[in-house]
Design a protein around this motif. Sequence first.
Motif, PDB file in Angstrom:
ATOM      1  N   LEU A  36       4.363  10.426  -6.852  1.00  0.00           N
ATOM      2  CA  LEU A  36       5.389  10.699  -7.862  1.00  0.00           C
ATOM      3  C   LEU A  36       4.776  11.033  -9.213  1.00  0.00           C
ATOM      4  N   ASP A  37       3.711  10.312  -9.577  1.00  0.00           N
ATOM      5  CA  ASP A  37       3.006  10.621 -10.829  1.00  0.00           C
ATOM      6  C   ASP A  37       2.444  12.036 -10.796  1.00  0.00           C
ATOM      7  N   GLN A  38       1.916  12.403  -9.675  1.00  0.00           N
ATOM      8  CA  GLN A  38       1.338  13.741  -9.543  1.00  0.00           C
ATOM      9  C   GLN A  38       2.425  14.814  -9.671  1.00  0.00           C
ATOM     10  N   VAL A  39       3.552  14.600  -9.002  1.00  0.00           N
ATOM     11  CA  VAL A  39       4.653  15.573  -9.031  1.00  0.00           C
ATOM     12  C   VAL A  39       5.305  15.632 -10.411  1.00  0.00           C
ATOM     13  N   ASN A  40       5.295  14.528 -11.128  1.00  0.00           N
ATOM     14  CA  ASN A  40       5.939  14.471 -12.441  1.00  0.00           C
ATOM     15  C   ASN A  40       5.357  15.482 -13.419  1.00  0.00           C
ATOM     16  N   SER A  41       4.106  15.801 -13.264  1.00  0.00           N
ATOM     17  CA  SER A  41       3.443  16.743 -14.170  1.00  0.00           C
ATOM     18  C   SER A  41       3.542  18.189 -13.704  1.00  0.00           C
ATOM     19  N   GLU A  42       4.190  18.405 -12.581  1.00  0.00           N
ATOM     20  CA  GLU A  42       4.294  19.753 -12.042  1.00  0.00           C
ATOM     21  C   GLU A  42       5.624  20.399 -12.428  1.00  0.00           C
TER      22      GLU A  42
ATOM     23  N   ALA B 205       8.805  14.132  -2.659  1.00  0.00           N
ATOM     24  CA  ALA B 205       8.777  13.843  -4.093  1.00  0.00           C
ATOM     25  C   ALA B 205       9.213  15.061  -4.898  1.00  0.00           C
ATOM     26  N   VAL B 206       8.769  16.243  -4.502  1.00  0.00           N
ATOM     27  CA  VAL B 206       9.143  17.471  -5.210  1.00  0.00           C
ATOM     28  C   VAL B 206      10.649  17.706  -5.111  1.00  0.00           C
ATOM     29  N   ARG B 207      11.212  17.554  -3.918  1.00  0.00           N
ATOM     30  CA  ARG B 207      12.644  17.755  -3.720  1.00  0.00           C
ATOM     31  C   ARG B 207      13.467  16.708  -4.486  1.00  0.00           C
TER      32      ARG B 207
ATOM     33  N   LYS C 287       0.830  -1.202   0.000  1.00  0.00           N
ATOM     34  CA  LYS C 287       0.000   0.000   0.000  1.00  0.00           C
ATOM     35  C   LYS C 287       0.869   1.259   0.000  1.00  0.00           C
ATOM     36  N   LEU C 288       1.978   1.210   0.766  1.00  0.00           N
ATOM     37  CA  LEU C 288       2.876   2.355   0.839  1.00  0.00           C
ATOM     38  C   LEU C 288       3.503   2.653  -0.523  1.00  0.00           C
ATOM     39  N   VAL C 289       3.950   1.599  -1.214  1.00  0.00           N
ATOM     40  CA  VAL C 289       4.556   1.778  -2.542  1.00  0.00           C
ATOM     41  C   VAL C 289       3.549   2.357  -3.524  1.00  0.00           C
ATOM     42  N   LYS C 290       2.291   1.845  -3.477  1.00  0.00           N
ATOM     43  CA  LYS C 290       1.259   2.357  -4.376  1.00  0.00           C
ATOM     44  C   LYS C 290       0.977   3.828  -4.109  1.00  0.00           C
ATOM     45  N   ASP C 291       0.957   4.200  -2.832  1.00  0.00           N
ATOM     46  CA  ASP C 291       0.741   5.608  -2.494  1.00  0.00           C
ATOM     47  C   ASP C 291       1.896   6.478  -2.985  1.00  0.00           C
TER      48      ASP C 291
END
Length: 534
Positions: free
Chosen positions: A100-106, A136-138, A91-95
């Motif tokens: 990471l997917d969300q940050v990738n588009s930012e 993730a952003v850093r 569950k932790l890896v999926k979260d």
Amino acid sequence: MQIRFSPSMRSITISSSNGFLDLMKVKVAARHFSYRTLFHTILILAFLLPFVFILTAVVTLEGVNKCSSFDCLGRRLGPRFLGRGGDDSVKLVKDLYKILDQVNSEEILVDQKLPESFGEFLSDMKNNKYDAKTFAVRLKATMENMAREVKRSRLAEQLHKHFAATSIPKGIHCLSLRLTDEYSSNAQARKQLPPPELLPLLSDNSYHHFVIATDNILAASVVVNSVVGSSLEPERVVFHVITDKKTYPGMHSWFALNPLSPAIIEVKGVHQFDWLTRENVPVLEAIENHHGVRNHYLGNHIMGTNISDNPRIFASKLQARSPKYISLLNHLRIYLPELFPKLNKVVFLDDDVVIQRDLSPLWEIDLSGKVNGAVETCKGEDTWVMGKLFRTYFNFSHPLIANKLDPNECAWAYGMNIFDLNAWRKTSIKETYHYWVKENLKSNLTLWKLGTLPPALIAFRGYVHPIDPSWHMLGLGYQEKTDLDSVRKAAVIHYNGQCKPWLEIGYKHLQPFWTRHVKYSNDFIRSCHILEPQ
């Protein structure tokens, strides 16, 4: 706690240890469910409820209050029992993937201060106690910054290689100067090449004629030494060495003082060919005097550098700006029929090749009426070296190129070519070459920018006969991962590219194939401190 059943199984008496008595009578229709089932159900509940109480207490004490009671219960009881399908790590890896997917588009701010190593990054995370999103952003910002730094370093490396490749090593410059001085002071260094009695053989078509055009004395010596040393019939080898006026005395001195009998060697300067006048070669004067050309080849090579450039593409752009491409010696091969009017066939060699096998079978190849026997460079396992199509060299966004050429047409290589001069004289190859060079000048070098091969690819269209790739192996000057077994098997190996074997930037594991043909015991080479690699 005591449980008693009446003989008729109609009532159950449960008495506690403190003497309190509870009586429960159950009336059940026999046809709906059995008393045995009811008994088992009550027994299971009596066993399970104490554990539920204990688990609830543990959850409360641990402070797990951010998840549903069912989720927390499932975590304690086990995924299989309550159907959660996996443990916490999954569950932790999926979260984490989701974040990471969300940050990738930012978009990430470029000017922020970032850690420069993994240790700094880890320390930054611990000290600031970032949440998952900030982590993730850093992470993304740090990796992007490191990627930019790596690309800058690779571009700088290519630029330094370019400057090293276009400069003349001190030892080679020294060799030219000392041999030139020897020419003026030593009559033996000025002796006629070849001797007068052998002059008729320079146009005898029963011999194997090789041509090389270069101003690099050391490189020329390696080419000639390797040809003669690999030949099964060295007495049939005739070498025509062509150089510029400045290098002629030194080049003549070298071959006069280091004869390779029984092979025959002729050394001529471009100034000694009566045919090579500006009237016969007008395009070269145009190249020399064209401001855009001089600025392109001799100007600031750093200008226009972009961090977004692919380092390999950047290296190709730099190589295309080598000043050698506006040298007469580099265009000389297009005039072979006029320079050697009595010869039928010649093998033209570049000065950065080494011959490892007898080349006399090249004269036996049937070119089927074609002019140029060459190895095609669009077929091979190494697609970087042997994946060259016309689109590699030409600008197909230009209408003149798009209308005349096929981007998927296979390219071929200069460096080792067998030319049928009789067939060549019946064509308009030279005129076509001149036409396209002039068109490129008119278009301000927008048709192509990669050396002298592109106009030759056009001029020889329809006149090329493909020969077996084992005759000519390319890429030793830019493909560091060249297969050594393939190198050993090739008839001719070609150090095309920036990393020439006589330069410090040459690939150390590929240099021995070249250095074995250098006469390190020669007094001139030793006095110029051209040392044999250890």
